[in-house]
Design a protein around this motif. Structure first.
Motif, mmCIF file in Angstrom:
data_model
loop_
_atom_site.group_PDB
_atom_site.id
_atom_site.type_symbol
_atom_site.label_atom_id
_atom_site.label_comp_id
_atom_site.label_asym_id
_atom_site.label_seq_id
_atom_site.Cartn_x
_atom_site.Cartn_y
_atom_site.Cartn_z
ATOM 1 N N PRO A 1 -7.091 12.233 3.431
ATOM 2 C CA PRO A 1 -8.205 11.034 2.959
ATOM 3 C C PRO A 1 -7.588 9.738 2.777
ATOM 4 O O PRO A 1 -6.243 9.706 2.338
ATOM 5 C CB PRO A 1 -8.543 11.573 1.477
ATOM 6 N N SER A 2 -8.192 8.667 3.122
ATOM 7 C CA SER A 2 -7.671 7.189 2.862
ATOM 8 C C SER A 2 -8.763 6.445 2.349
ATOM 9 O O SER A 2 -9.973 6.363 2.925
ATOM 10 C CB SER A 2 -7.239 6.676 4.371
ATOM 11 N N ALA A 3 -8.469 5.784 1.278
ATOM 12 C CA ALA A 3 -9.585 4.901 0.821
ATOM 13 C C ALA A 3 -9.796 3.513 1.684
ATOM 14 O O ALA A 3 -10.682 2.839 1.564
ATOM 15 C CB ALA A 3 -8.893 4.378 -0.441
ATOM 16 N N TRP A 4 -8.697 3.289 2.789
ATOM 17 C CA TRP A 4 -8.841 2.334 3.412
ATOM 18 C C TRP A 4 -9.294 2.427 4.679
ATOM 19 O O TRP A 4 -9.353 1.740 5.664
ATOM 20 C CB TRP A 4 -7.644 1.518 3.593
ATOM 21 N N ALA A 5 -9.883 3.622 5.102
ATOM 22 C CA ALA A 5 -10.503 4.100 6.545
ATOM 23 C C ALA A 5 -11.796 3.546 6.467
ATOM 24 O O ALA A 5 -12.809 3.426 5.669
ATOM 25 C CB ALA A 5 -10.368 5.488 6.805
ATOM 26 N N GLY A 6 -12.174 2.880 7.483
ATOM 27 C CA GLY A 6 -13.718 2.253 7.682
ATOM 28 C C GLY A 6 -14.523 3.217 8.522
ATOM 29 O O GLY A 6 -14.151 4.256 9.195
#
Length: 88
Positions: free
Chosen positions: A70-75
């Motif tokens: 998981p990445s909080a910065w992926a669109g």
């Protein structure tokens, strides 16, 4: 200071969070706008940013199904700003 850095700084002044070349602004619990200005360092004078939106639940499902970290910065969805604005 190059154009990419100026755009990045302006986004931050307008409420976006910055993580290197990525910028995110939350709309609510589920949705965020994001902008990728490209690398901020170096001598690049051009800019062709990518823009898009992120939906938290869709990102959770995508990372789970694809086995990604998981990445909080992926669109969730995005495109080059030229495609978004069109030719008009």
């Amino acid at each position: 200071m190059n154009l990419r850095r100026q755009v990045s700084d302006t986004l931050v002044q307008r409420g976006f969070e910055r993580n290197d070349r990525l910028h995110r602004r939350r709309l609510d619990e589920m949705f965020s706008f994001w902008v990728d200005t490209g690398p901020l360092g170096g001598g690049r004078t051009d800019i062709a940013p990518f823009v898009g939106i992120r939906h938290e639940e869709i990102q959770r499902v995508v990372t789970e199904l694809m086995g990604l970290k998981p990445s909080a910065w992926a669109g969730t969805v995005g495109a080059n700003v030229g495609y978004v604005l069109g030719d008009d």
